[in-house]
Write an enzyme that holds these catalytic residues in place. Structure first.
Site, mmCIF file in Angstrom:
data_model
loop_
_atom_site.group_PDB
_atom_site.id
_atom_site.type_symbol
_atom_site.label_atom_id
_atom_site.label_comp_id
_atom_site.label_asym_id
_atom_site.label_seq_id
_atom_site.Cartn_x
_atom_site.Cartn_y
_atom_site.Cartn_z
ATOM 1 N N LEU A 1 -46.290 93.857 26.129
ATOM 2 C CA LEU A 1 -45.099 93.765 26.968
ATOM 3 C C LEU A 1 -44.760 95.060 27.696
ATOM 4 C CD1 LEU A 1 -42.907 91.540 24.643
ATOM 5 C CD2 LEU A 1 -44.399 90.839 26.522
ATOM 6 N N CYS A 2 -45.663 96.038 27.662
ATOM 7 C CA CYS A 2 -45.438 97.288 28.396
ATOM 8 C C CYS A 2 -45.725 97.090 29.877
ATOM 9 C CB CYS A 2 -46.338 98.394 27.858
ATOM 10 S SG CYS A 2 -45.762 99.088 26.323
ATOM 11 N N HIS A 3 -44.927 97.745 30.693
ATOM 12 C CA HIS A 3 -45.132 97.694 32.137
ATOM 13 C C HIS A 3 -46.203 98.690 32.547
ATOM 14 C CE1 HIS A 3 -41.083 96.036 31.670
ATOM 15 N NE2 HIS A 3 -41.341 95.372 32.775
ATOM 16 N N MET B 1 -43.853 104.733 25.246
ATOM 17 C CA MET B 1 -45.039 104.079 24.674
ATOM 18 C C MET B 1 -46.327 104.775 25.111
ATOM 19 S SD MET B 1 -43.634 102.056 22.691
ATOM 20 C CE MET B 1 -45.183 101.524 21.998
ATOM 21 N N GLU B 2 -46.339 105.289 26.322
ATOM 22 C CA GLU B 2 -47.511 106.006 26.802
ATOM 23 C C GLU B 2 -47.732 107.292 25.997
ATOM 24 O OE1 GLU B 2 -46.546 103.030 29.799
ATOM 25 O OE2 GLU B 2 -45.323 104.405 28.624
ATOM 26 N N ASP C 1 -62.422 109.621 14.111
ATOM 27 C CA ASP C 1 -63.749 109.086 14.407
ATOM 28 C C ASP C 1 -64.803 110.184 14.456
ATOM 29 O OD1 ASP C 1 -65.693 107.056 15.216
ATOM 30 O OD2 ASP C 1 -65.585 108.017 17.187
#
Length: 160
Positions: free
Chosen positions: A78-80, A116-117, A131
């Site tokens: 739901l992120c733009h 969020m970014e 990793d």
């Protein structure tokens, strides 16, 4: 459910929706997120001295964080999608952890924020550190990923 519900990601039927931000003002927005990865001192020293089987661990992790921030809308449903004007990822070694503190700063001019970014950048940088170091140690711990601050937008500024 009422249409003026405080749950912005649900429609009148209670179904998931993407929020309409088209009526919001375009403003400068910035978010800073932070997290860390703990490891054995021997793993930390191997990364610090460049003595790892996979090459430039820190450089690769920084690049992964930058690339991840640009892909946030593809990763979180739901992120733009946003035009990102600056993405900065810093990874600082800390022998007292032992491990690394990862910080990301993201800036845009848009209708919605970049929290969020920034969080995605930190998460992916930490996962990349894991990793690239897992050949040496599989017990590394990624932890404490959080929003440090955000500026801009209707909800105002936030800082921990």
């Amino acid at each position: 459910m009422e249409s003026d519900s405080k749950l912005s990601h649900l429609n009148e039927k209670g179904e998931t929706k993407m929020v309409d931000v088209s009526s919001k003002n375009i403003t400068r927005r910035q978010a800073i997120a932070r997290g860390q990865i703990r490891m054995k001192i021997s793993t930390f020293e191997a990364i610090e001295t460049g003595n790892t089987p996979k090459g430039d661990v820190l450089g690769t992790a920084k690049l992964a964080g930058i690339m991840a921030a640009k892909q946030t809308a593809n990763l979180i449903p739901l992120c733009h999608p946003l035009p990102l004007h600056k993405i900065e990822v810093n990874i600082t070694g800390d022998q007292t952890i032992p491990g690394y503190i990862i910080e990301a700063k993201v800036i845009t001019k848009a209708e919605t924020g970049v929290e969020m970014e920034a969080l995605t950048a930190v998460s992916m940088a930490a996962l990349t550190l894991y990793d690239m170091g897992k050949a040496i140690e599989k017990s590394m711990i990624i932890e404490n990923i959080h929003l440090v601050s955000k500026t801009g937008g209707k909800s105002g500024n936030y800082s921990t």
